[in-house]
Scaffold this active site. Structure first.
Site, PDB file in Angstrom:
ATOM      1  N   GLU A   1      -8.311   4.124  11.852  1.00  0.00           N
ATOM      2  CA  GLU A   1      -7.278   3.815  12.839  1.00  0.00           C
ATOM      3  C   GLU A   1      -7.043   5.040  13.725  1.00  0.00           C
ATOM      4  O   GLU A   1      -7.829   5.974  13.712  1.00  0.00           O
ATOM      5  CB  GLU A   1      -5.998   3.401  12.130  1.00  0.00           C
TER       6      GLU A   1
ATOM      7  N   ASP B   1      -9.719   3.141   5.666  1.00  0.00           N
ATOM      8  CA  ASP B   1      -8.624   3.110   6.636  1.00  0.00           C
ATOM      9  C   ASP B   1      -9.101   3.833   7.887  1.00  0.00           C
ATOM     10  O   ASP B   1      -9.185   5.059   7.919  1.00  0.00           O
ATOM     11  CB  ASP B   1      -7.404   3.804   6.025  1.00  0.00           C
TER      12      ASP B   1
ATOM     13  N   ASP C   1       0.862  -1.184   0.000  1.00  0.00           N
ATOM     14  CA  ASP C   1       0.000   0.000   0.000  1.00  0.00           C
ATOM     15  C   ASP C   1       0.889   1.221   0.000  1.00  0.00           C
ATOM     16  O   ASP C   1       1.960   1.233   0.603  1.00  0.00           O
ATOM     17  CB  ASP C   1      -0.957   0.002   1.194  1.00  0.00           C
TER      18      ASP C   1
END
Length: 272
Positions: free
Chosen positions: A162, A160, A71
């Site tokens: 987090e 994503d 990534d």
């Protein structure tokens, strides 16, 4: 003859010294976090993993049932995709957006470059649940590179979610509010693309910030982040992971991943 008053200078010195000490204490009291906070838009997958979960030994060599991937974000700049392809990397995710205020200036080189060397590619969105709603960010993501097409080479978009690099780890949200925000994003993404988005997260963050909610596991593939020799405990609901980000210090580009299946399973996910 003038009279010298020995006590008239000392109080003045003491007063000035006190002022200096007070000023110094104010300077020292200013938190250092403001200077340490990264610029908006600079977030990327896994930037909080090592700090919060630590790092361990790398896993053993992947077997034939796992497929190597990477990534990337603007941190990698122009990526040497042919080098990665030759090393065995077969799939890639590129950061497209963050919040509703940032698009990756290297997105075209990274997203199209991986495709052009033969990789199966996808795009990801770095969530900032404290700035705008999940639906608003999902729409921004789809409108700026996060869509999906049934060409056999495009993976569904990834959320994503987090640690907040700009402030409170859970973005100031309760567990229930965070679950609602994520659901808002996922529902909107599916309505726009017809695909269930991948969820990228770390077990410790998910436990702390969603209350270890298990309700997304039935539909949304799990991309787990853990820099160790094994994935460890998974978030609630998921009996297995689809992808695993296992290091931020791999060859050519830092973030390396393993797909939990052979290449034909990567193709299957791309095809829906």
């Amino acid at each position: 003859m003038p009279v010298h008053r020995s006590g008239s200078v000392r109080p003045r010195h003491l007063f000035l010294a006190g002022l200096l000490l007070a000023a110094l204490s104010l300077v020292l009291a200013v938190p250092a976090t403001a200077a340490d906070t990264p610029a908006r838009g600079s977030a990327h997958m896994g930037m909080g993993v090592a700090a919060h979960d630590g790092t361990g030994a790398l896993p053993s060599s992947a077997d034939a049932t796992q497929t190597e991937g990477v990534d990337v974000s603007s941190h990698q700049g122009n990526v040497a995709w042919s080098t990665l392809w030759s090393s065995g990397v077969k799939w890639a995710y590129t950061k497209a957006t963050e919040g509703t205020y940032y698009t990756n200036p290297y997105f075209a080189q990274q997203y199209n470059g991986s495709y052009n060397v033969g990789m199966i590619r996808g795009a990801y969105h770095f969530a900032t649940p404290d700035t705008t709603s999940g639906a608003t960010q999902a729409n921004y993501f789809v409108d700026h590179g996060g869509g999906w097409s049934r060409d056999g080479k495009t993976l569904p978009g990834a959320l994503d979610i987090e640690w907040n690099p700009y402030g409170a780890a859970c973005y100031g949200k309760s567990a229930s509010a965070m679950v609602s925000w994520i659901a808002d994003f996922l529902n909107t993404y599916k309505a726009r693309t017809g695909r269930d988005a991948v969820i990228y997260t770390a077990t410790s963050w998910w436990t702390d910030c969603t209350g270890n909610y298990g309700g997304f596991a039935a539909n949304n593939p799990l991309w787990i982040a853990r820099y160790a020799s094994s994935v460890g405990t998974l978030p609630a609901g998921w009996g297995y992971y689809t992808m695993w980000q296992y290091t931020s210090s791999g060859p050519t580009v830092g973030d390396h991943n393993r797909f939990n299946g052979a290449l034909d399973r990567v193709v299957a996910l791309a095809n829906g």
